[in-house]
Design a protein around this motif. Structure first.
Motif, mmCIF file in Angstrom:
data_model
loop_
_atom_site.group_PDB
_atom_site.id
_atom_site.type_symbol
_atom_site.label_atom_id
_atom_site.label_comp_id
_atom_site.label_asym_id
_atom_site.label_seq_id
_atom_site.Cartn_x
_atom_site.Cartn_y
_atom_site.Cartn_z
ATOM 1 N N ARG A 1 1.180 -0.889 0.672
ATOM 2 C CA ARG A 1 0.237 -0.350 -0.184
ATOM 3 C C ARG A 1 0.614 1.164 -0.032
ATOM 4 N N ILE A 2 1.800 0.970 0.415
ATOM 5 C CA ILE A 2 2.721 2.653 1.630
ATOM 6 C C ILE A 2 3.332 2.750 0.159
ATOM 7 N N GLY A 3 3.775 1.555 -0.861
ATOM 8 C CA GLY A 3 5.461 1.665 -2.180
ATOM 9 C C GLY A 3 3.526 1.713 -3.362
ATOM 10 N N GLU A 4 3.193 1.725 -2.941
ATOM 11 C CA GLU A 4 1.821 2.056 -4.615
ATOM 12 C C GLU A 4 1.729 3.698 -4.526
ATOM 13 N N GLU A 5 1.287 4.398 -3.052
ATOM 14 C CA GLU A 5 0.770 5.445 -3.171
ATOM 15 C C GLU A 5 2.582 6.542 -3.042
ATOM 16 N N LEU A 6 3.586 5.831 -2.420
ATOM 17 C CA LEU A 6 4.637 6.877 -2.869
ATOM 18 C C LEU A 6 4.719 7.085 -4.955
ATOM 19 N N GLY A 7 4.534 5.552 -4.932
ATOM 20 C CA GLY A 7 4.418 5.750 -6.547
ATOM 21 C C GLY A 7 3.082 6.580 -7.167
ATOM 22 N N LEU A 8 2.130 7.168 -7.440
ATOM 23 C CA LEU A 8 1.721 7.895 -7.109
ATOM 24 C C LEU A 8 1.557 9.117 -6.940
ATOM 25 N N GLY A 9 2.831 9.733 -6.270
ATOM 26 C CA GLY A 9 3.477 10.612 -5.727
ATOM 27 C C GLY A 9 2.400 11.249 -4.446
ATOM 28 N N LYS A 10 1.857 10.214 -3.666
ATOM 29 C CA LYS A 10 1.111 11.226 -2.355
ATOM 30 C C LYS A 10 1.447 10.665 -1.239
ATOM 31 N N ARG A 11 2.781 10.177 -1.204
ATOM 32 C CA ARG A 11 4.233 10.458 -0.434
ATOM 33 C C ARG A 11 5.630 10.682 -0.430
ATOM 34 N N SER A 12 6.895 11.289 -0.269
ATOM 35 C CA SER A 12 8.029 11.428 -0.290
ATOM 36 C C SER A 12 8.104 10.248 0.323
ATOM 37 N N VAL A 13 9.406 9.995 -0.063
ATOM 38 C CA VAL A 13 10.066 8.757 0.059
ATOM 39 C C VAL A 13 10.276 8.456 1.219
ATOM 40 N N ASP A 14 10.775 9.466 2.265
ATOM 41 C CA ASP A 14 11.043 10.087 3.313
ATOM 42 C C ASP A 14 9.834 9.551 4.154
ATOM 43 N N GLU A 15 8.727 10.145 3.893
ATOM 44 C CA GLU A 15 7.894 10.095 4.529
ATOM 45 C C GLU A 15 7.049 8.529 4.376
ATOM 46 N N ALA A 16 7.077 7.672 3.255
ATOM 47 C CA ALA A 16 6.529 6.381 2.587
ATOM 48 C C ALA A 16 7.288 5.368 4.277
ATOM 49 N N VAL A 17 8.836 5.642 3.557
ATOM 50 C CA VAL A 17 9.222 5.172 4.780
ATOM 51 C C VAL A 17 8.781 5.153 6.422
ATOM 52 N N LYS A 18 8.904 6.307 6.540
ATOM 53 C CA LYS A 18 8.652 6.339 8.354
ATOM 54 C C LYS A 18 7.118 5.854 8.661
ATOM 55 N N GLN A 19 6.608 6.084 7.361
ATOM 56 C CA GLN A 19 5.355 5.546 7.790
ATOM 57 C C GLN A 19 5.235 4.071 7.547
ATOM 58 N N PHE A 20 5.820 3.318 6.857
ATOM 59 C CA PHE A 20 6.672 1.617 6.848
ATOM 60 C C PHE A 20 6.398 1.309 7.882
ATOM 61 N N PHE A 21 7.656 2.018 8.944
ATOM 62 C CA PHE A 21 8.477 1.059 9.595
ATOM 63 C C PHE A 21 7.699 1.495 11.064
ATOM 64 N N THR A 22 6.945 2.730 11.257
ATOM 65 C CA THR A 22 5.621 3.157 12.316
ATOM 66 C C THR A 22 4.959 2.074 12.898
ATOM 67 N N GLU A 23 4.106 1.584 11.133
ATOM 68 C CA GLU A 23 3.054 -0.006 10.948
ATOM 69 C C GLU A 23 3.587 -0.624 11.486
ATOM 70 N N SER A 24 5.029 -1.538 10.342
ATOM 71 C CA SER A 24 5.647 -2.804 11.336
ATOM 72 C C SER A 24 5.456 -3.004 11.852
ATOM 73 N N LYS A 25 6.558 -2.193 13.157
ATOM 74 C CA LYS A 25 6.885 -1.836 14.217
ATOM 75 C C LYS A 25 6.032 -2.222 14.987
ATOM 76 N N THR A 26 4.630 -1.379 15.193
ATOM 77 C CA THR A 26 3.143 -1.188 15.780
ATOM 78 C C THR A 26 3.106 -3.569 15.935
ATOM 79 N N ALA A 27 2.639 -3.620 13.924
ATOM 80 C CA ALA A 27 2.128 -5.317 13.691
ATOM 81 C C ALA A 27 3.351 -6.072 14.204
ATOM 82 N N LEU A 28 4.277 -5.913 14.688
ATOM 83 C CA LEU A 28 4.698 -6.896 15.260
ATOM 84 C C LEU A 28 5.552 -7.048 16.628
ATOM 85 N N GLY A 29 5.099 -5.524 16.962
ATOM 86 C CA GLY A 29 5.255 -5.222 18.587
ATOM 87 C C GLY A 29 6.335 -5.017 18.847
ATOM 88 N N THR A 30 7.765 -4.164 17.619
ATOM 89 C CA THR A 30 9.401 -3.728 18.611
ATOM 90 C C THR A 30 8.887 -2.669 18.616
#
Length: 429
Positions: free
Chosen positions: A400-429
């Motif tokens: 999802r975030i990769g597609e948003e990045l590709g469509l110009g809805k996020r910058s690379v920095d924003e996309a990376v930060k969002q992915f790690f934020t969601e993943s850390k929550t999902a993984l409990g880390t």
């Protein structure tokens, strides 16, 4: 990680092993878990899977064979589109009523193991009701977690590069085992210049390709406990993906979105794309060209990072019929007639007996078999990366975030930060 070739490509192909919706809704399963059995000793088990009508037709034929061999075991079926399957399964598992046996994937093993849903089938192997002999290329270990057998593979697949062969020929490019990423990007430039189309459909959300790239460089997408790469690693990957679009070697994601669900390759706006090898058949049905499978590019000319993935069959810890469930799984992975019916619908058959039983006659399936044989002969296959509890959520987020990045809805920095934020929550880390 094998997901269904009928599932809409942007989820299954790109997120992989979790990979969007397929058509088809089957008969509803019984409301209670594990029927107690009839007075004549007949028992009923519930079997659920995701897929479309053609898969259901094939599976129902195999069930008839099973019930003929085991007349005291009846099988009630339930199939759904991919996303609907997991929604329903989550509800059933939470209510203590999952199906006795069900189709599963590597991204869900630790998740449902942590929820105490999955039956360790090791005891049924010891009892002689399920054999783990005769599996190809180490697939017998694919469904093991911490020494417990939580899933049994039914088919195999591996990441590959699907190419429009005439487009590659016109560009004078011949992919060979061991070619590097530099070779690959040079090829994309030639295809762009010779054909006027992008060389590749784009790499923003191809999670399982990124996993191979990480494995080539001594890392991995997942470890047993969490993510196996850093924010800097992902920023580098997505920055290169963005530059590839700007340079015209990757298809503009906006164009990809416009032609969905048709693939960029079949629509002739890309010369190739990375996907699972057994999905190749869709390109022939969608497009007008001739398509083939090419090797994964490498960092050092040797290591591809590849492994065989697979759909598998798992059992519920709450089943009242573990023996019968084990006999059912054993039949489905070893019986040669099952392979003749299923073909490569769920990947190349996982056991040698079934692999030998089904010999494809069409060129597409022949190429899939030849591709996997070439991986074994080249000695590039490695053990699969462990997937932690929460991996499925990370996969969906990456897509999802990769597609948003590709469509110009996020910058690379924003996309990376969002992915790690969601993943850390999902993984409990």
């Amino acid at each position: 990680m094998q997901h269904d070739r009928k599932v809409e490509r942007r989820t299954i192909l790109k997120a992989a092993g979790a990979s969007l919706a397929v058509a088809g809704l089957g008969a509803t399963a019984t409301a209670c878990g594990g029927d107690s059995g009839a007075g004549d000793g007949t028992v009923t088990i519930r079997y659920a899977w995701w897929g479309a009508e053609d898969r259901a037709e094939r599976i129902n034929k195999t069930i008839k064979l099973f019930e003929k061999k085991y007349p005291k075991i009846k099988v009630k079926t339930d199939f759904q589109p991919y996303l609907d399957f997991w929604k329903k399964f989550n509800t059933q598992a939470s209510g203590g009523n999952p199906p006795d046996v069900f189709q599963n994937a590597i991204g869900f093993l630790r998740k449902y193991d942590a929820k105490n849903v999955l039956l360790d089938l090791s005891e049924q192997v010891k009892a002689g009701n399920l054999s783990m002999d005769g599996f190809r290329a180490g697939l017998d270990k694919f469904g093991e977690i911490d020494g417990r057998l939580l899933g049994v593979p039914v088919g195999s697949n591996s990441m590959a590069l699907v190419i429009d062969k005439p487009a590659y020929t016109r560009a004078g490019v011949k992919p060979e085992q061991g070619w590097t990423w530099d070779d690959y990007h040079a090829a994309l430039e030639k295809i762009r210049d010779k054909s006027g189309r992008a060389g590749d459909s784009g790499m923003y959300g191809v999670m399982y390709l990124y996993d191979l790239y990480l494995r080539q460089n001594g890392k991995a997408f997942f470890t047993e406990d969490g993510l196996g790469f850093t924010e800097a690693d992902l920023k580098d990957w997505w920055t290169k993906a963005k530059k590839g679009v700007e340079d015209g070697i990757y298809t503009d994601p906006k164009k990809v979105a416009q032609i969905k669900p048709k693939s960029s390759v079949a629509a002739e706006i890309a010369g190739g794309e990375f996907t699972w090898d057994n999905f190749t058949v869709r390109y022939t049905s969608e497009g007008k060209s001739e398509y083939g499978l090419a090797p994964i590019p490498t960092t050092d000319g040797k290591k591809t990072g590849q492994y065989l993935g697979s759909l598998m069959l798992s059992a519920s810890k709450r089943t009242q019929h573990p023996k019968e469930v084990a006999q059912f799984i054993d039949f489905m992975v070893h019986e040669p007639e099952v392979a003749k019916i299923m073909g490569y619908d769920r990947g190349v058959p996982a056991t040698q007996a079934q692999y030998d039983a089904f010999k494809p006659t069409d060129e597409v399936n022949k190429s899939i078999a030849a591709y996997e044989e070439s991986l074994v002969e080249a000695g590039v296959l490695e053990p699969i990366t462990p997937h932690p509890n929460g991996a499925d959520i990370c996969e969906s987020a990456f897509l999802r975030i990769g597609e948003e990045l590709g469509l110009g809805k996020r910058s690379v920095d924003e996309a990376v930060k969002q992915f790690f934020t969601e993943s850390k929550t999902a993984l409990g880390t």
